[in-house]
Every structure is written in structure tokens, then in C-alpha cells.
Design a protein around this motif. Structure first.
Motif: not given
Length: 143
Positions: A7-8, A10-11, A28, A32
Motif C-alpha cells: 500500500n505504501h 500503491n498510494q 498529495e 514520500w
């Protein structure tokens, strides 16, 4: 739990995909950065983080030898895509190509996690003779 770790990735991939058309969405992405499996679960708030990380540390070496380099490659691909996406002169199709590469690498990680060995497309194609199977033959496999 390994799929939760993905998920880290995929987002940020969704953000990159959308940012090809609208660079303002890069906000957004925030700050990261690559995150280790252990760090992901420490940050997640899961109650059994220690157990999750213990299990990861005791995964078969044959899996870790595939998983760890695949994650490092994925981190690199995402960092390159973010760098390009933050450059207003970078064409959207370059970002889209980077996202496709990222998605392929995520697919490889899913295959590793689920115990499937990935095959190069040439190896897959080599198992078929051109024109040897009709669509009806292929459809019959799903009946």
C-alpha cells in the motif's frame, strides 16, 4: 501482511498516475520516501508490529533474495517518476511510462509475495506457437 506493505507503493503510484494529467495533484505526494518493511509496520499502528516484523525476518531466504532487490528497484522507479513529475517540462507520456514500469514492478512483488515466480514475457511467448490456439481454445480453458 506483505501486501499491506505494498500500500505504501500503491498510494504514491495512484498520485503519480493522476499527476500525469494534473501536476497540482503532486501535492498529495507530500514528502514520500522509501520505507522499509519494518518501518512501514512501525508507522502503521498495528498492534502486532513486533510479530509481523519477526515473521518478515524469518521469511525463507529464497523469498527475501527476490523481495528485497525488487523493493529497492521499485523505490528507485518511484523516486525517478517523482523527480520527472515535479519537472513541469517533463511530458505527461514520460510520467505515464514511468507509472507503467512502477505497476509492473508492483506486480512482480505481488508474484513474489504470493509464491509465484515471474517469467519474462519472452519466456511466456516461447511457450506458444503463433496462431496455434484459437480464441475458442483459450475460452475453453475457463469453462
Amino acid at each position: 501482511m506483505a501486501t499491506d506493505y505494498l500500500n505504501h507503493f500503491n498510494q504514491i503510484t495512484m498520485v503519480l498516475d493522476l499527476s500525469a494529467a494534473d501536476r497540482s495533484l503532486l501535492d498529495e505526494a507530500g514528502d514520500w520516501a522509501p520505507k522499509s518493511y519494518h518501518q512501514h509496520f512501525y508507522d502503521s499502528g498495528f498492534k502486532e508490529t513486533a510479530l509481523i516484523n519477526w515473521a518478515f525476518d524469518h521469511a525463507p531466504l529464497s523469498v527475501r533474495e527476490l523481495f528485497d532487490p525488487a523493493v529497492a528497484t521499485l523505490d528507485h522507479y518511484i523516486e525517478e517518476a517523482l523527480w520527472d513529475a515535479r519537472n513541469p517540462a517533463c511530458p505527461a507520456d514520460i510520467i505515464a511510462d514511468r507509472v507503467a514500469l512502477i505497476n509492473a514492478q508492483i506486480g512482480l512483488l505481488y508474484a513474489i509475495i504470493n509464491g509465484r515466480k515471474a517469467m519474462a514475457q519472452d519466456a511466456v511467448d516461447g511457450n506458444f506457437d503463433a496462431g496455434s490456439a484459437s480464441q475458442d481454445d483459450i475460452d475453453s480453458l475457463f469453462d
